[in-house]
Design a protein around this motif. Sequence first.
Motif, mmCIF file in Angstrom:
data_model
loop_
_atom_site.group_PDB
_atom_site.id
_atom_site.type_symbol
_atom_site.label_atom_id
_atom_site.label_comp_id
_atom_site.label_asym_id
_atom_site.label_seq_id
_atom_site.Cartn_x
_atom_site.Cartn_y
_atom_site.Cartn_z
ATOM 1 N N SER A 314 2.004 0.365 -25.497
ATOM 2 C CA SER A 314 1.996 1.532 -24.617
ATOM 3 C C SER A 314 2.457 1.165 -23.209
ATOM 4 O O SER A 314 2.139 0.090 -22.700
ATOM 5 C CB SER A 314 0.590 2.129 -24.552
ATOM 6 N N LEU A 315 3.215 2.066 -22.610
ATOM 7 C CA LEU A 315 3.621 1.897 -21.221
ATOM 8 C C LEU A 315 2.485 2.358 -20.313
ATOM 9 O O LEU A 315 2.011 3.490 -20.449
ATOM 10 C CB LEU A 315 4.879 2.722 -20.914
ATOM 11 N N ASP A 316 2.059 1.496 -19.407
ATOM 12 C CA ASP A 316 1.028 1.935 -18.477
ATOM 13 C C ASP A 316 1.636 2.918 -17.469
ATOM 14 O O ASP A 316 2.857 3.064 -17.370
ATOM 15 C CB ASP A 316 0.386 0.742 -17.769
ATOM 16 N N ALA A 317 0.782 3.592 -16.739
ATOM 17 C CA ALA A 317 1.236 4.662 -15.844
ATOM 18 C C ALA A 317 2.228 4.158 -14.804
ATOM 19 O O ALA A 317 3.172 4.872 -14.441
ATOM 20 C CB ALA A 317 0.035 5.305 -15.154
ATOM 21 N N GLY A 318 2.044 2.910 -14.334
ATOM 22 C CA GLY A 318 2.947 2.366 -13.323
ATOM 23 C C GLY A 318 4.359 2.191 -13.835
ATOM 24 O O GLY A 318 5.338 2.553 -13.158
ATOM 25 N N VAL A 319 4.508 1.635 -15.038
ATOM 26 C CA VAL A 319 5.834 1.438 -15.628
ATOM 27 C C VAL A 319 6.452 2.790 -15.978
ATOM 28 O O VAL A 319 7.658 3.012 -15.775
ATOM 29 C CB VAL A 319 5.746 0.540 -16.880
ATOM 30 N N PHE A 320 5.644 3.694 -16.500
ATOM 31 C CA PHE A 320 6.111 5.036 -16.840
ATOM 32 C C PHE A 320 6.703 5.725 -15.610
ATOM 33 O O PHE A 320 7.809 6.273 -15.654
ATOM 34 C CB PHE A 320 4.921 5.836 -17.392
ATOM 35 N N GLU A 321 5.975 5.666 -14.502
ATOM 36 C CA GLU A 321 6.439 6.323 -13.287
ATOM 37 C C GLU A 321 7.665 5.629 -12.704
ATOM 38 O O GLU A 321 8.562 6.284 -12.155
ATOM 39 C CB GLU A 321 5.306 6.368 -12.261
ATOM 40 N N TRP A 322 7.723 4.284 -12.841
ATOM 41 C CA TRP A 322 8.900 3.560 -12.353
ATOM 42 C C TRP A 322 10.146 4.014 -13.094
ATOM 43 O O TRP A 322 11.205 4.202 -12.477
ATOM 44 C CB TRP A 322 8.704 2.048 -12.536
ATOM 45 N N CYS A 323 10.064 4.189 -14.418
ATOM 46 C CA CYS A 323 11.211 4.662 -15.197
ATOM 47 C C CYS A 323 11.702 6.009 -14.674
ATOM 48 O O CYS A 323 12.910 6.233 -14.530
ATOM 49 C CB CYS A 323 10.844 4.785 -16.670
ATOM 50 N N ARG A 324 10.761 6.887 -14.384
ATOM 51 C CA ARG A 324 11.143 8.217 -13.908
ATOM 52 C C ARG A 324 11.848 8.160 -12.562
ATOM 53 O O ARG A 324 12.844 8.856 -12.337
ATOM 54 C CB ARG A 324 9.905 9.101 -13.814
ATOM 55 N N LYS A 325 11.340 7.324 -11.676
ATOM 56 C CA LYS A 325 11.898 7.272 -10.330
ATOM 57 C C LYS A 325 13.117 6.356 -10.238
ATOM 58 O O LYS A 325 14.144 6.719 -9.649
ATOM 59 C CB LYS A 325 10.824 6.814 -9.348
ATOM 60 N N ALA A 326 13.010 5.136 -10.782
ATOM 61 C CA ALA A 326 14.065 4.135 -10.602
ATOM 62 C C ALA A 326 15.234 4.330 -11.554
ATOM 63 O O ALA A 326 16.384 4.056 -11.201
ATOM 64 C CB ALA A 326 13.481 2.730 -10.763
ATOM 65 N N LEU A 327 14.965 4.796 -12.769
ATOM 66 C CA LEU A 327 16.037 4.991 -13.742
ATOM 67 C C LEU A 327 16.411 6.457 -13.894
ATOM 68 O O LEU A 327 17.436 6.783 -14.494
ATOM 69 C CB LEU A 327 15.627 4.425 -15.108
ATOM 70 N N GLY A 328 15.564 7.340 -13.374
ATOM 71 C CA GLY A 328 15.841 8.766 -13.491
ATOM 72 C C GLY A 328 15.615 9.318 -14.882
ATOM 73 O O GLY A 328 16.150 10.373 -15.230
ATOM 74 N N VAL A 329 14.822 8.597 -15.695
ATOM 75 C CA VAL A 329 14.589 8.989 -17.077
ATOM 76 C C VAL A 329 13.095 8.890 -17.386
ATOM 77 O O VAL A 329 12.462 7.882 -17.063
ATOM 78 C CB VAL A 329 15.370 8.083 -18.055
ATOM 79 N N THR A 330 12.545 9.918 -18.008
ATOM 80 C CA THR A 330 11.170 9.849 -18.497
ATOM 81 C C THR A 330 11.191 9.177 -19.861
ATOM 82 O O THR A 330 11.812 9.695 -20.796
ATOM 83 C CB THR A 330 10.557 11.249 -18.630
ATOM 84 N N PRO A 331 10.557 8.011 -20.036
ATOM 85 C CA PRO A 331 10.627 7.304 -21.317
ATOM 86 C C PRO A 331 9.847 8.036 -22.399
ATOM 87 O O PRO A 331 8.785 8.602 -22.142
ATOM 88 C CB PRO A 331 9.988 5.944 -20.998
ATOM 89 N N ASN A 332 10.393 8.032 -23.601
ATOM 90 C CA ASN A 332 9.730 8.629 -24.760
ATOM 91 C C ASN A 332 9.166 7.512 -25.639
ATOM 92 O O ASN A 332 9.912 6.770 -26.277
ATOM 93 C CB ASN A 332 10.708 9.481 -25.567
ATOM 94 N N GLU A 333 7.846 7.395 -25.621
ATOM 95 C CA GLU A 333 7.196 6.375 -26.437
ATOM 96 C C GLU A 333 7.146 6.838 -27.888
ATOM 97 O O GLU A 333 6.963 8.017 -28.173
ATOM 98 C CB GLU A 333 5.793 6.102 -25.909
ATOM 99 N N VAL A 334 7.306 5.874 -28.815
ATOM 100 C CA VAL A 334 7.354 6.170 -30.246
ATOM 101 C C VAL A 334 6.429 5.206 -30.976
ATOM 102 O O VAL A 334 6.340 4.027 -30.622
ATOM 103 C CB VAL A 334 8.795 6.029 -30.790
ATOM 104 N N PHE A 335 5.758 5.717 -32.002
ATOM 105 C CA PHE A 335 4.933 4.864 -32.857
ATOM 106 C C PHE A 335 5.428 4.960 -34.295
ATOM 107 O O PHE A 335 5.736 6.044 -34.799
ATOM 108 C CB PHE A 335 3.460 5.287 -32.812
ATOM 109 N N GLY A 336 5.467 3.811 -34.945
ATOM 110 C CA GLY A 336 5.807 3.762 -36.360
ATOM 111 C C GLY A 336 5.638 2.346 -36.866
ATOM 112 O O GLY A 336 5.272 1.436 -36.114
ATOM 113 N N GLN A 337 5.891 2.155 -38.125
ATOM 114 C CA GLN A 337 5.870 0.835 -38.741
ATOM 115 C C GLN A 337 7.094 0.714 -39.628
ATOM 116 O O GLN A 337 7.775 1.704 -39.900
ATOM 117 C CB GLN A 337 4.599 0.645 -39.576
#
Length: 557
Positions: A314-337
Motif C-alpha cells: 500500500s502507498l502511504d498518504a505521503g507517497v500518494f500525495e506526492w504522486c498527485r502533486k509531483a507527477l500530476g497523477v493520482t495513483p491507482n492501487e491494485v490488488f491481485g495474485q
Amino acid sequence: MNDQYSVLYPTYQWFVPSQFNIAQACVHRWAENPQEGRRIAIYHENEVGQREVWTYSRLSETTNKLSHGLVKMGVQPGARVAVIMDQRPEAVAACMAVFSVGAIAVPLPALIGSDGLAARLRDADARVAIVDATAAPALLDAQLQCPALAQIIALGFDHEAIIPWRTLLARQPADFKVAATKSDAAALLLYTGGTAGAPKGVLLAHGSLIGSLPGFVAAQNWFPQKGDVFWSPIEWSRAAGFMNALLPSLYFGQSLVGTLGDFSTTRCLEVMERYRVTNAFLFPTIIKLIMHDLPAPRDRYQLALRAIMTTGESLDAGVFEWCRKALGVTPNEVFGQTEMNAVIGNSHKKWPAKPGSIGRPYPGHQVAVLDSHGKPCAVGTVGEIALNRYDIHRHPDPALFLGYWRNEAATQGKFSKDWCLTGDLASVDEDGYFWYAGRSDDIFKSSGHRIGPGEIEDCLLGHSAVSSAAVVPKPDNSRGALVKAYVVLRNSAKGLNTQDLQKELQEHVRTHLASYQTPREIEFVDSLPLTNTGNIRRHILRAREQQRSGAVDGSRK
C-alpha cells in the motif's frame, strides 16, 4: 468527483468466447489489416541507448516463423516451452509463437539463477527453452539438472548445444494458422515468488487475459485512449509484468515500450519523457525511489503521464500525495495474485481513491473478506480476502486460475467451497473500500494481543527518517513474542545516533497507535528482503528471529 462505481459494478457482464487464443487477440488480428499492421507495437531501447521499432506486422511475421520452427522441433499443443528473455521484442514473439501452436508458455526470469531455473524447468517438464544471451549461460548450467530439456533456442549466443534463433527462423514461411484453442485451454504456467514457501506453478487459461482486462482498463483510467503509450520497468518474465503490462497493451493494439539495462530513476524518467509515455505500471518501491532521488521531476522532464497503476504494497498518504502533486497523477492501487490477477483496485477517474486503501472489487469480480468460518466479515473487521468462482450474476470469473501445476492437493487447499482464498488479510469500510492488513501468516500474538505488521509499518513510514520497514515477531518466553521492527533509513538519517533514533521511533508509534503495538526492538538494516513484486518477505525475517532465539536458548543450556 462523480462516483460511478454503483453503476459500473452491478451492470458489468462478462463476454468470453468459446474459442480464444492470446496470440491471435494480441498480435495476429492487428496484422491482418495492413493499416493496423503498420502501427507500432513495441518501441525498444537496449542497454546502450540503441533504438528500434517493431510494427504489429513485423511482430506477427516473426511470431509465425518461430511457430513453424517450433512445430518442426516437435512442439505440440499442451507442451511446456520456457521463455527466458529480457524485455525485448523477441521475447514477445517467442511467447506468442508458443500460444500460436497451442503450447503452454513458461516465462522465467534469468535472475533466479541456474538452480532456480532447473527446479522450475523440471517441475514444468519443459523440453524446449527459448533464451537470450543474458540467460543462456545460466540455462546451460541448469540443463545439466534437467534431462528432459532437449532443445534450446538462443538469441545472440553461440554454443554447440543450442539452436541459433536466426538459423531456426531462416526460410520459414511468414504465415501460420494459429491453433484454435478454447478460452479455458491452458496457455501460461507462471511460477509464484511469494512471501512464504516454495514457488508453485500457476496454470492460467487463454481466457485469463479477458479476466484481467476490467482491472487493467480501470487502473489505467479507461485505457486505451487515442495516443496511449504504455511502459513498465517490471520484467515481462514476471507474472505482474506479463499480465499487467505486456498482454493488455497488445490486446488493445497500443504501443508498448521495452527497455534493457539496469534500472535507475533518471533513466526511468528519461524513458517516459522520450516516448511520451501516458500509462505506466510501477511498483511502490520504484515510486519511492523517484520521490527520494528527484522530488520535483516535472521541473526537469516533460512528462505525458495520465495514469499510474501500482501494486505490491500500500502507498502511504505521503507517497500518494506526492504522486498527485509531483507527477500530476493520482495513483491507482491494485490488488491481485498470480492466481487471480487485478481483482481489487482503484480507478481515480471513475470513483474516488482513498489513500492507503487497495480499492474496491473491480467489475466482474465478486470479492469478500471472510472470517474463519467462511462467512463475510462485518464492516471494519479483519478477515481473509477471497474471490468467488462466479461473479454476482453467477457467471464464471475468467480471471481465476485453472489450478496449481500437478498439485491437486494445493489447488483444493486454496478453496473454501466457491471461494478462492488469498491468504491476505483486509477489512472493508462502510463505502466498500478494502484496507490491507497483511498476510495471514504474518499475524502474531504478543502478550495476548493480535498484532498485524501492516499498521505498524505504515506508522513507521510516516516518520521522516524511515525509508522502509518490516515488523515480525521475536520469540519471547514470557510474552510469546515481542514486536520487532527492521528499519531502512533514508539517506538523510543515516548519520544519526541509532539509540536516540530507536527511542524516537518507538515514541512515534506509541503516540499514533496502541502501546502494545510499539516495537520493543528496532534493528536498522541496509535493505529488506523483497519478492519480485516488491512485497516484504517477512518469513525470511521471522526465520532469522527464530534462528537467533534458538541459538540464544542453546547457549543457555
